[in-house]
Scaffold this motif. Structure first.
Motif, PDB file in Angstrom:
ATOM      1  N   ASP A 408      25.328 102.930  21.698  1.00 11.09           N
ATOM      2  CA  ASP A 408      25.542 102.139  22.905  1.00 11.09           C
ATOM      3  C   ASP A 408      24.301 101.285  23.151  1.00 11.09           C
ATOM      4  O   ASP A 408      23.172 101.764  23.035  1.00 11.09           O
ATOM      5  N   LEU A 409      24.543 100.031  23.489  1.00 10.40           N
ATOM      6  CA  LEU A 409      23.422  99.119  23.685  1.00 10.40           C
ATOM      7  C   LEU A 409      22.473  99.602  24.770  1.00 10.40           C
ATOM      8  O   LEU A 409      21.272  99.352  24.726  1.00 10.40           O
ATOM      9  N   SER A 410      22.997 100.337  25.740  1.00 13.64           N
ATOM     10  CA  SER A 410      22.152 100.806  26.837  1.00 13.64           C
ATOM     11  C   SER A 410      21.122 101.831  26.378  1.00 13.64           C
ATOM     12  O   SER A 410      20.120 102.052  27.046  1.00 13.64           O
ATOM     13  N   SER A 426      16.277 104.602   9.250  1.00 17.89           N
ATOM     14  CA  SER A 426      17.670 104.156   9.318  1.00 17.89           C
ATOM     15  C   SER A 426      18.126 103.950  10.751  1.00 17.89           C
ATOM     16  O   SER A 426      18.833 102.983  11.056  1.00 17.89           O
ATOM     17  N   LEU A 427      17.725 104.835  11.668  1.00 19.91           N
ATOM     18  CA  LEU A 427      18.106 104.669  13.069  1.00 19.91           C
ATOM     19  C   LEU A 427      17.358 103.498  13.686  1.00 19.91           C
ATOM     20  O   LEU A 427      17.929 102.747  14.481  1.00 19.91           O
ATOM     21  N   LYS A 428      16.115 103.320  13.326  1.00 19.58           N
ATOM     22  CA  LYS A 428      15.347 102.197  13.878  1.00 19.58           C
ATOM     23  C   LYS A 428      15.973 100.867  13.465  1.00 19.58           C
ATOM     24  O   LYS A 428      16.086  99.950  14.279  1.00 19.58           O
ATOM     25  N   ASP A 429      16.419 100.802  12.198  1.00 16.66           N
ATOM     26  CA  ASP A 429      17.066  99.570  11.735  1.00 16.66           C
ATOM     27  C   ASP A 429      18.360  99.315  12.507  1.00 16.66           C
ATOM     28  O   ASP A 429      18.666  98.172  12.862  1.00 16.66           O
ATOM     29  N   LEU A 430      19.124 100.382  12.757  1.00 15.50           N
ATOM     30  CA  LEU A 430      20.370 100.226  13.504  1.00 15.50           C
ATOM     31  C   LEU A 430      20.092  99.729  14.914  1.00 15.50           C
ATOM     32  O   LEU A 430      20.780  98.824  15.408  1.00 15.50           O
ATOM     33  N   CYS A 431      19.102 100.300  15.563  1.00 17.52           N
ATOM     34  CA  CYS A 431      18.761  99.879  16.931  1.00 17.52           C
ATOM     35  C   CYS A 431      18.277  98.437  16.958  1.00 17.52           C
ATOM     36  O   CYS A 431      18.641  97.663  17.852  1.00 17.52           O
ATOM     37  N   GLN A 432      17.467  98.073  15.977  1.00 18.61           N
ATOM     38  CA  GLN A 432      16.936  96.721  15.940  1.00 18.61           C
ATOM     39  C   GLN A 432      18.043  95.699  15.727  1.00 18.61           C
ATOM     40  O   GLN A 432      18.011  94.596  16.286  1.00 18.61           O
ATOM     41  N   LEU A 435      19.643  95.305  19.078  1.00 19.03           N
ATOM     42  CA  LEU A 435      18.771  94.597  20.020  1.00 19.03           C
ATOM     43  C   LEU A 435      18.613  93.137  19.644  1.00 19.03           C
ATOM     44  O   LEU A 435      18.524  92.270  20.521  1.00 19.03           O
ATOM     45  N   SER A 436      18.560  92.850  18.344  1.00 26.48           N
ATOM     46  CA  SER A 436      18.441  91.450  17.927  1.00 26.48           C
ATOM     47  C   SER A 436      19.701  90.676  18.267  1.00 26.48           C
ATOM     48  O   SER A 436      19.655  89.491  18.593  1.00 26.48           O
ATOM     49  N   PHE A 438      21.465  91.245  20.908  1.00 17.50           N
ATOM     50  CA  PHE A 438      21.298  90.979  22.337  1.00 17.50           C
ATOM     51  C   PHE A 438      20.350  89.801  22.543  1.00 17.50           C
ATOM     52  O   PHE A 438      20.606  88.900  23.343  1.00 17.50           O
ATOM     53  N   ALA A 439      19.238  89.798  21.780  1.00 13.36           N
ATOM     54  CA  ALA A 439      18.235  88.742  21.955  1.00 13.36           C
ATOM     55  C   ALA A 439      18.790  87.372  21.578  1.00 13.36           C
ATOM     56  O   ALA A 439      18.482  86.364  22.221  1.00 13.36           O
ATOM     57  N   SER A 440      19.603  87.320  20.525  1.00 12.86           N
ATOM     58  CA  SER A 440      20.146  86.030  20.093  1.00 12.86           C
ATOM     59  C   SER A 440      21.278  85.549  21.004  1.00 12.86           C
ATOM     60  O   SER A 440      21.553  84.356  21.074  1.00 12.86           O
ATOM     61  N   ARG A 441      21.924  86.475  21.712  1.00 12.52           N
ATOM     62  CA  ARG A 441      23.061  86.130  22.566  1.00 12.52           C
ATOM     63  C   ARG A 441      22.624  85.668  23.953  1.00 12.52           C
ATOM     64  O   ARG A 441      23.255  84.802  24.565  1.00 12.52           O
ATOM     65  N   VAL A 442      21.550  86.261  24.456  1.00 13.52           N
ATOM     66  CA  VAL A 442      21.134  86.018  25.842  1.00 13.52           C
ATOM     67  C   VAL A 442      20.278  84.753  25.933  1.00 13.52           C
ATOM     68  O   VAL A 442      19.355  84.546  25.130  1.00 13.52           O
ATOM     69  N   ARG A 443      20.577  83.930  26.915  1.00 12.50           N
ATOM     70  CA  ARG A 443      19.808  82.707  27.163  1.00 12.50           C
ATOM     71  C   ARG A 443      18.592  83.044  28.021  1.00 12.50           C
ATOM     72  O   ARG A 443      18.729  83.407  29.192  1.00 12.50           O
ATOM     73  N   LYS A 444      17.409  82.923  27.423  1.00 14.60           N
ATOM     74  CA  LYS A 444      16.199  83.370  28.103  1.00 14.60           C
ATOM     75  C   LYS A 444      15.365  82.216  28.662  1.00 14.60           C
ATOM     76  O   LYS A 444      14.526  82.433  29.541  1.00 14.60           O
ATOM     77  N   ASP A 445      15.574  81.005  28.139  1.00 12.51           N
ATOM     78  CA  ASP A 445      14.688  79.906  28.527  1.00 12.51           C
ATOM     79  C   ASP A 445      15.161  79.127  29.739  1.00 12.51           C
ATOM     80  O   ASP A 445      14.374  78.419  30.372  1.00 12.51           O
ATOM     81  N   LYS A 446      16.427  79.241  30.098  1.00 12.79           N
ATOM     82  CA  LYS A 446      16.906  78.513  31.274  1.00 12.79           C
ATOM     83  C   LYS A 446      18.146  79.184  31.842  1.00 12.79           C
ATOM     84  O   LYS A 446      18.819  79.974  31.175  1.00 12.79           O
TER      85      LYS A 446
END
Length: 567
Positions: A408-410, A426-432, A435-436, A438-446
């Protein structure tokens, strides 16, 4: 698979299952395709059955099977419930008739709490006339108690027969049929703890004594090749006295460890149940099964030759893990092997880690109060809930057919930090990866303008606004528990925070928000949302923000502005 599941500090209260009869009849019914419809029987008392002409006719069968269950079969009616049950049994066991070592196994209700062995009683034309109802299953009072069912009531039953035990001659892929049978069959019981008490007793009765060997022999006669489960009750008669025998604990031999059923190549493998230290709760009685008999109340019953099943001990390869909140997890080394930063604990006693030193004698502050003093100890800076999820992830990697893990993303941030602490790549790669995304989907600059929200909604997307958050639910709307129409009809192009509160009384719904979040609505556009007169409660907003503020973005476009619509 919390600390509790992973060790003896969990007090399990699993109710179980039982089988109590097999069939010695030589009737043969041709195998046909089974029906997918429900198999239903009317439950009737076994005592009443034994007094009927049909019961008297089959008295020898009922006496030989002891505390048994019986169901009627009309061999000439393919719609008959008993006939269809036998077809299910034949299809599952790949056999053409019922054998003592291969009984019909059934369970009531959706979950097989107890498994019951059922004997077919074949009806003739005259029998059908005497028993107009047909589709009848006869159960003892003990069975009715075990399965929590009532007499003279119709119940659906499920066939859960398994293939008979067969030797595994080869571990090669070509021996798929043998391995399939080995995998499906119930594990054999090596020992069963039985607690005995009187079925009928009253105040003032003298203490009665019974030989344990007589009780064991009677139980073996009644249950050979059948399934016994924790908390199951059986009734045996000793010296004309009815005794209730309750199964309190079982020990099993896994098929892979059996010298006959298991292959030499598989005896060194560890099963998923063994890996997570799961205690068995059911198994099949064999001629090697030993019954340990003791009195439930020694003041009322004395058992001659009473024996108690010894408590099990943890395997030698267990590492005692203490979390930061002092929870104890006894974990087998195989589960911690992927954790690179715990290598010295996994390899303790070998090579450069041959000197155990402080690993086997940790400081009191480094050890959970529940953990034993001896053994290999490890302290991790992870809370018990997160470590529990870590173990589930590792189990899903080792046993993918039996365990599934959904991230779950949460929880991605917490698990990523824990994976970093343990060196679980392996778990760290899955989490990353999550999270990546999420980072690419969310508009952070405006900020996102309200005009864009409306335009995208008109272009067959589905964006909603909750407390200033813009959520894209386009690909999820068909999965909405409330149906796909309520959100488009009520929540588009407005602030729908009040509706979110109205229809979601649990914080469980908050877990989805991060997966849909794409950015923040421009505060300048908030005035365009004022048309909605209903507002969310202060308490709900506080609860919502305490969760979402952990990952909501802060837009640098208007530094210092509040992003919450309701502030």
């Amino acid at each position: 698979m919390k600390a509790s599941i992973n060790g003896p500090n969990r007090k399990k209260n699993r109710i179980g299952d039982k089988t109590a009869a097999s069939n010695y009849d030589d009737h043969h019914i041709p195998i046909t395709s089974s029906s997918s419809s429900l198999i239903q029987f009317k439950v009737r008392s076994l005592d009443k059955y034994q007094s009927t002409p049909l019961g008297r006719k089959n008295m020898a069968l009922t006496l030989s099977n002891g505390d048994a269950c019986y169901f009627t079969v009309d061999p000439h009616d393919i719609t008959d419930s008993g006939y269809r049950l036998l077809q299910e049994h034949f299809a599952m066991t790949k056999c053409s008739q019922v054998n003592p070592s291969d009984p019909v196994l059934i369970h009531f209700h959706d979950i097989p709490i107890f498994i019951l062995r059922a004997n077919p009683i074949y009806l003739s034309t005259s029998d059908n006339h005497e028993n107009e109802n047909g589709n009848t299953i006869y159960l003892s009072q003990a069975h009715c108690h075990n399965h929590k069912i009532c007499e003279d009531t119709v119940y659906s039953i499920t066939c859960c027969s398994r293939p008979p035990p067969v030797p595994v001659l080869s571990s090669s892929p070509s021996s798929s049929s043998s391995s399939s049978c080995k995998y499906n069959n119930y594990d054999k019981l090596s020992a069963v703890q039985i607690q005995v008490f009187l079925r009928y007793s009253k105040d003032g009765d003298q203490r009665q004594s019974f030989p344990s060997k007589d009780i064991s022999q009677r139980l073996m006669d009644h249950t050979l090749f059948n399934i016994l489960t924790n908390n199951e009750c059986l009734v045996v008669s000793i010296q004309d006295v009815d005794l209730v025998c309750s199964v309190s604990r079982v020990c099993t031999i896994h098929n892979s460890q059996d010298p006959i059923l298991g292959s030499s190549s598989s005896t060194t493998e560890i099963t998923s149940a063994e890996a997570c230290l799961d205690e068995p709760f059911r198994g099949r009685v064999s001629v090697q099964t030993e019954f340990y008999i003791e009195a439930s109340n020694s003041d009322a019953v004395h058992i001659q030759g009473s024996k108690t099943l010894p408590e099990g001990s943890l395997p030698e390869d267990v590492i005692h893990v203490t979390t930061c909140d002092d929870e104890w997890f006894p974990v087998r080394r195989i589960l911690l092997a992927p954790c690179l930063h715990l290598t010295k604990y996994v390899q303790a006693g070998r090579g450069k880690y041959k000197d155990l030193g402080e690993l086997s004698m940790p400081l009191v502050a480094e050890r959970s109060p529940d953990a034993p003093e001896h053994g290999i100890h490890c302290k991790v800076d992870i809370d018990c809930c997160t470590f529990d999820r870590i173990l589930l992830f590792i189990m899903s990697q080792l046993y993918p057919k039996e365990y599934k893990f959904a991230l779950d993303l949460s929880e991605a941030n917490a698990l990523s930090q824990a994976a970093e602490e343990l060196g679980l790549i392996s778990l760290k790669d899955l989490c990353q990866s999550q999270l990546s995304s999420f980072a690419s989907r969310v508009r952070k600059d405006k900020y996102i303008r309200f005009s864009e929200v409306k335009a995208r909604n008109e272009s067959n997307e589905l964006l909603i606004i909750v407390d200033g958050m813009v959520l894209d639910i386009s690909r999820w709307i068909d999965e909405h528990p409330g149906g796909p129409s309520i959100i488009p009809s009520q929540a588009l192009n407005i602030d729908c925070t009040c509706f979110f509160e109205m229809y979601h009384v649990s914080r469980q719904s908050f877990l989805y928000l991060k997966s849909f979040y794409i950015g923040e609505l421009n505060p300048a556009d908030l005035v365009q949302l004022k048309g909605n007169e209903s507002v969310a409660s202060v308490g709900f907003l506080h609860s919502l923000r305490s969760y979402t503020d952990q990952w909501r973005v802060e837009i640098e476009e208007h530094v210092g502005d509040h992003i919450h619509k309701s502030l």
